[in-house]
Design a protein around this motif. Structure first.
Motif, PDB file in Angstrom:
ATOM      1  N   THR A 133      -3.557  -6.530  -6.004  1.00  0.00           N
ATOM      2  CA  THR A 133      -4.809  -6.390  -5.266  1.00  0.00           C
ATOM      3  C   THR A 133      -4.641  -6.675  -3.777  1.00  0.00           C
ATOM      4  OG1 THR A 133      -5.317  -8.892  -5.740  1.00  0.00           O
ATOM      5  CG2 THR A 133      -6.317  -7.179  -7.183  1.00  0.00           C
ATOM      6  N   SER A 172     -16.160  -3.454  -4.459  1.00  0.00           N
ATOM      7  CA  SER A 172     -14.608  -3.782  -4.289  1.00  0.00           C
ATOM      8  C   SER A 172     -13.653  -3.791  -5.245  1.00  0.00           C
ATOM      9  CB  SER A 172     -14.446  -4.562  -3.048  1.00  0.00           C
ATOM     10  OG  SER A 172     -13.246  -4.656  -2.879  1.00  0.00           O
ATOM     11  N   THR A 210     -11.484  -1.407   1.879  1.00  0.00           N
ATOM     12  CA  THR A 210     -12.162  -0.019   1.989  1.00  0.00           C
ATOM     13  C   THR A 210     -12.040   0.620   0.503  1.00  0.00           C
ATOM     14  OG1 THR A 210     -10.116   1.183   2.383  1.00  0.00           O
ATOM     15  CG2 THR A 210     -11.332   0.683   4.203  1.00  0.00           C
ATOM     16  N   ALA A 211     -11.240  -0.053  -0.464  1.00  0.00           N
ATOM     17  CA  ALA A 211     -11.192   0.334  -1.835  1.00  0.00           C
ATOM     18  C   ALA A 211     -12.678   0.209  -2.436  1.00  0.00           C
ATOM     19  CB  ALA A 211     -10.077  -0.351  -2.617  1.00  0.00           C
ATOM     20  N   ASP A 212     -13.727   1.056  -2.207  1.00  0.00           N
ATOM     21  CA  ASP A 212     -15.011   0.722  -2.956  1.00  0.00           C
ATOM     22  C   ASP A 212     -15.178   1.735  -3.992  1.00  0.00           C
ATOM     23  OD1 ASP A 212     -17.986   1.502  -2.780  1.00  0.00           O
ATOM     24  OD2 ASP A 212     -17.750  -0.634  -2.089  1.00  0.00           O
ATOM     25  N   LEU A 220     -14.507   6.036  -3.760  1.00  0.00           N
ATOM     26  CA  LEU A 220     -13.886   6.603  -4.837  1.00  0.00           C
ATOM     27  C   LEU A 220     -14.468   7.826  -5.420  1.00  0.00           C
ATOM     28  CD1 LEU A 220     -11.066   6.138  -6.105  1.00  0.00           C
ATOM     29  CD2 LEU A 220     -12.133   5.068  -7.811  1.00  0.00           C
ATOM     30  N   GLN A 253       0.967  -1.174   0.005  1.00  0.00           N
ATOM     31  CA  GLN A 253       0.161  -0.267  -0.187  1.00  0.00           C
ATOM     32  C   GLN A 253       0.987   1.358   0.013  1.00  0.00           C
ATOM     33  OE1 GLN A 253      -3.674   0.090   0.008  1.00  0.00           O
ATOM     34  NE2 GLN A 253      -2.722   2.135  -0.924  1.00  0.00           N
ATOM     35  N   LEU A 298      -6.469   3.968  -3.686  1.00  0.00           N
ATOM     36  CA  LEU A 298      -7.213   2.886  -3.104  1.00  0.00           C
ATOM     37  C   LEU A 298      -7.659   2.052  -4.531  1.00  0.00           C
ATOM     38  CD1 LEU A 298     -10.190   4.925  -1.661  1.00  0.00           C
ATOM     39  CD2 LEU A 298      -8.671   3.453  -0.647  1.00  0.00           C
ATOM     40  N   VAL A 299      -7.060   2.552  -5.454  1.00  0.00           N
ATOM     41  CA  VAL A 299      -7.235   1.841  -7.061  1.00  0.00           C
ATOM     42  C   VAL A 299      -5.928   0.820  -7.023  1.00  0.00           C
ATOM     43  CG1 VAL A 299      -7.414   1.790  -9.435  1.00  0.00           C
ATOM     44  CG2 VAL A 299      -8.585   3.641  -8.129  1.00  0.00           C
ATOM     45  N   ALA A 358      -7.473  -2.370   0.780  1.00  0.00           N
ATOM     46  CA  ALA A 358      -8.226  -3.018  -0.053  1.00  0.00           C
ATOM     47  C   ALA A 358      -9.760  -3.315   0.393  1.00  0.00           C
ATOM     48  CB  ALA A 358      -7.656  -4.406  -0.464  1.00  0.00           C
TER      49      ALA A 358
END
Length: 318
Positions: free
Chosen positions: A91, A160, A98-100, A104, A10, A85-86, A96
């Motif tokens: 992956t 997600s 919270t990577a919605d 975004l 991250q 987040l992307v 990940a």
């Protein structure tokens, strides 16, 4: 150990997107210059521009409030977080869960909202024009973006980004017209959100044409550097989003080794190079449209995304 590795990935991604964003902008400018027969600036010129702005003194209007001074920091932070987040090369990221896609869109909408407020804060006519046009574009682009999210969510049963990338990599998707429609709609929204031709020309300062530039005319020094860096990050974010959702090939999945993650980085850089080349080719082959035709352009994006969602809804029988 898995959590430590995800945290490392991250942090590495946050640094990677921050480093590559100016390079992508420089690459697009260079390719556009070569396509029209000019030598063009170096791909490293955006780095020099940002460093030059960071060294300059900040000049503020007398009636500028605290909001005007705070917006560059809030905008840069929101877009940088959204870009982090992307998933771009793996992956297996700490953020990940919270990577919605909805989160975004919320981050990007917040950055746009505060920038529009900053454009009106000093009370100049240019800022007001730019903010009003930006809100007009946002009112048309955000529904199209949400319909794209719904189209993908109907297929994957999740918003997600990590799960979407894993699903696309699984090979269970196949060729779907609905996804092609969603891809075209997302490209159209990305062009509008990044103020690129034919919606806006980032290289002009003409009153009748500019949108983004009108809102940031009063900024200088480090404030302008943050705004420009945020714009570069935003363009990389949309290219990364397109690659993550519709072309995740080469991305390392959860449980893959470090070698796979390094390979994913190289593939991501190649994807950015291809995306920047296609963007430059598109911008040199089309003219800027009138402001009042932007609604037709984004209306087409909304229609395509809506059709994609309907096709997926009917085909899955939900």
């Amino acid at each position: 150990m898995t959590l430590l590795l995800a945290t490392f990935y991250q942090i590495l991604q946050m640094m990677l997107v921050l480093t590559l964003a100016p390079l992508l902008t420089g690459w697009v400018r260079l390719v556009k210059a070569r396509l029209v027969g000019r030598r063009g600036p170096s791909v490293l010129q955006p780095y020099r521009d940002l460093l030059r702005l960071l060294r300059k003194e900040v000049v503020l209007a007398r009636n500028a409030s605290w909001l005007f001074r705070s917006v560059p920091y809030m905008m840069f932070t929101a877009i940088w977080l959204a870009a982090g987040l992307v998933p771009v090369f793996t992956t297996q990221l700490a953020l990940a869960p919270t990577a919605d896609l909805i989160a975004l869109i919320a981050l990007l909408g917040s950055a746009r909202f505060f920038l529009a407020l900053a454009g009106m804060d000093t009370g100049t006519s240019f800022g007001g024009i730019g903010s009003s046009r930006e809100m007009m574009i946002a009112a048309l682009a955000e529904p199209a973006m949400l319909m794209i999210v719904f189209s993908v969510a109907i297929l994957v049963r999740s918003t997600s980004l990590a799960e979407i990338a894993d699903f696309m990599l699984s090979g269970a998707v196949g060729l779907r017209i609905s996804l092609a429609l969603a891809l075209i709609a997302l490209v159209m929204v990305a062009i509008a959100e990044n103020a690129r031709i034919p919606i806006d020309n980032p290289a002009t300062h003409l009153e009748l044409t500019m949108v983004h530039e009108a809102m940031v005319l009063e900024y200088s020094g480090r404030h302008l550097a943050l705004v420009e860096a945020a714009s570069m990050l935003k363009m990389l974010l949309y290219m990364a989003l397109i690659a993550c959702v519709f072309a995740p090939w080469g991305m390392a999945t959860a449980g893959a080794g470090v070698a796979a993650a390094l390979g994913g980085m190289l593939v991501f850089v190649a994807k950015l190079a291809v995306g920047g080349t296609l963007l430059a080719l598109f911008e040199t082959s089309i003219a800027k449209m009138r402001v009042f035709r932007v609604g037709e352009f984004l209306g087409g994006a909304l229609l395509l995304s809506l059709l994609g969602a309907i096709f997926l809804y009917v085909s899955r029988g939900v």
